[in-house]
Design an enzyme around this catalytic site. Structure first.
Site, PDB file in Angstrom:
ATOM      1  N   HIS A  53      -0.094   1.617  -4.345  1.00  0.00           N
ATOM      2  CA  HIS A  53       0.288   0.925  -3.110  1.00  0.00           C
ATOM      3  C   HIS A  53       1.420  -0.052  -3.398  1.00  0.00           C
ATOM      4  O   HIS A  53       1.321  -0.886  -4.282  1.00  0.00           O
ATOM      5  CB  HIS A  53      -0.910   0.163  -2.537  1.00  0.00           C
ATOM      6  CG  HIS A  53      -0.627  -0.406  -1.175  1.00  0.00           C
ATOM      7  ND1 HIS A  53      -0.787   0.324  -0.011  1.00  0.00           N
ATOM      8  CD2 HIS A  53      -0.164  -1.630  -0.798  1.00  0.00           C
ATOM      9  CE1 HIS A  53      -0.449  -0.431   1.032  1.00  0.00           C
ATOM     10  NE2 HIS A  53      -0.060  -1.611   0.584  1.00  0.00           N
ATOM     11  N   SER A  54       2.499   0.094  -2.643  1.00  0.00           N
ATOM     12  CA  SER A  54       3.642  -0.787  -2.849  1.00  0.00           C
ATOM     13  C   SER A  54       3.495  -2.013  -1.962  1.00  0.00           C
ATOM     14  O   SER A  54       3.228  -1.894  -0.765  1.00  0.00           O
ATOM     15  CB  SER A  54       4.924  -0.044  -2.506  1.00  0.00           C
ATOM     16  OG  SER A  54       4.977   1.143  -3.274  1.00  0.00           O
ATOM     17  N   THR A 116      15.122   2.133   9.483  1.00  0.00           N
ATOM     18  CA  THR A 116      14.878   1.447   8.211  1.00  0.00           C
ATOM     19  C   THR A 116      15.915   1.818   7.145  1.00  0.00           C
ATOM     20  O   THR A 116      16.351   0.990   6.348  1.00  0.00           O
ATOM     21  CB  THR A 116      13.415   1.680   7.741  1.00  0.00           C
ATOM     22  OG1 THR A 116      13.227   1.107   6.459  1.00  0.00           O
ATOM     23  CG2 THR A 116      13.049   3.147   7.674  1.00  0.00           C
ATOM     24  N   ASP A 128      15.454   3.197  -1.662  1.00  0.00           N
ATOM     25  CA  ASP A 128      14.171   3.011  -2.315  1.00  0.00           C
ATOM     26  C   ASP A 128      14.392   2.753  -3.802  1.00  0.00           C
ATOM     27  O   ASP A 128      14.830   3.621  -4.530  1.00  0.00           O
ATOM     28  CB  ASP A 128      13.299   4.251  -2.113  1.00  0.00           C
ATOM     29  CG  ASP A 128      11.830   3.949  -2.364  1.00  0.00           C
ATOM     30  OD1 ASP A 128      11.549   2.997  -3.125  1.00  0.00           O
ATOM     31  OD2 ASP A 128      10.986   4.650  -1.802  1.00  0.00           O
ATOM     32  N   ARG A 130      12.062   1.717  -5.912  1.00  0.00           N
ATOM     33  CA  ARG A 130      10.808   1.693  -6.653  1.00  0.00           C
ATOM     34  C   ARG A 130      10.738   2.796  -7.701  1.00  0.00           C
ATOM     35  O   ARG A 130      11.248   3.871  -7.533  1.00  0.00           O
ATOM     36  CB  ARG A 130       9.630   1.847  -5.684  1.00  0.00           C
ATOM     37  CG  ARG A 130       9.536   0.722  -4.709  1.00  0.00           C
ATOM     38  CD  ARG A 130       8.512   1.025  -3.648  1.00  0.00           C
ATOM     39  NE  ARG A 130       8.891   2.183  -2.856  1.00  0.00           N
ATOM     40  CZ  ARG A 130       8.173   2.638  -1.839  1.00  0.00           C
ATOM     41  NH1 ARG A 130       7.047   2.060  -1.511  1.00  0.00           N
ATOM     42  NH2 ARG A 130       8.573   3.674  -1.146  1.00  0.00           N
ATOM     43  N   LYS A 156       5.530   9.748  -5.451  1.00  0.00           N
ATOM     44  CA  LYS A 156       4.348   9.202  -6.125  1.00  0.00           C
ATOM     45  C   LYS A 156       3.538  10.327  -6.768  1.00  0.00           C
ATOM     46  O   LYS A 156       3.042  10.174  -7.880  1.00  0.00           O
ATOM     47  CB  LYS A 156       3.484   8.404  -5.138  1.00  0.00           C
ATOM     48  CG  LYS A 156       4.146   7.084  -4.712  1.00  0.00           C
ATOM     49  CD  LYS A 156       3.265   6.285  -3.762  1.00  0.00           C
ATOM     50  CE  LYS A 156       3.951   4.986  -3.346  1.00  0.00           C
ATOM     51  NZ  LYS A 156       3.225   4.295  -2.273  1.00  0.00           N
TER      52      LYS A 156
END
Ligand SMILES: [Zn+2]
Length: 199
Positions: A53-54, A116, A128, A130, A156
């Protein structure tokens, strides 16, 4: 494989969703810290539900309905509680890694009609930032080998497999869509390849 994270602290954490253990991890190659919520005995042979979970301050803490993060986190914890075992790795990278201030700036652009991704692009930020490798490594360190991934993000799932975890199932956490974030889900699906059914 050389470890890039280490387990540094652990305690009980009773929550509204049930009784968990909270485990703190530290990256060995950056200043990043991670938290895992763990329930039950995590065994390599038993497929356990897991979620990377980010962090989303606005959704997780304030109950923002601009996104579905808070509801997904809650649904993941409730599913783990029902099954009696599983883990959530909480990645402390706000707003897909852009930070809370940039996220607020992006929200301001969204107030003016940008989606977004357009908002991030107008701010000169990557869509993104991450990386999930260390989150997946944490799940391995917790003793897991076979997982049921609670995510709609194919990145993920890729990170879990790359870390040597067998993804036996993808569990959709499709929370009741709120009118405010239908547009956000549509963008995630159409522009970022997320596996979501949006009307
Ligand atoms: Zn969010």
């Amino acid at each position: 494989m050389h470890a890039t994270v280490e387990r540094v602290a652990e305690a009980r954490l009773p929550t509204e969703a049930g009784e968990f253990r909270i485990v703190g991890f530290r990256s060995l190659n950056s200043s990043e810290e991670f938290v895992a919520l763990v329930k039950g005995e995590l065994r390599p042979d038993l497929p356990s539900p897991v979620r990377i979970h980010s962090q989303c301050l606005t959704g997780d803490v304030f109950g923002s309905v601009k996104c579905d993060c808070g509801r997904q986190l809650k649904a993941a914890m409730e599913l783990i509680e029902r099954e009696g075992r599983g883990a959530v790795v909480y990645q402390l990278q706000e707003g897909r890694g852009i930070g809370i201030i940039n996220k607020i700036r992006a929200y301001a652009l969204q107030d003016e009609g940008a989606d977004t991704i357009e908002a991030n692009e107008r701010l000169g930020l990557a869509v993104d930032l991450r990386r999930y490798e260390q989150c997946a490594e944490i799940l391995c360190q917790l003793g897991l080998r076979r997982v049921r991934a609670m995510t709609d993000n194919p990145e993920k799932v890729r990170a879990l497999r790359h870390a040597g975890l067998e993804v036996v199932e993808r569990v959709g956490l499709e929370v009741e869509p709120h009118d405010c974030f239908k547009g956000y889900l549509k963008t995630k699906k159409e522009k970022m390849g997320h596996l979501i059914s949006v009307a």
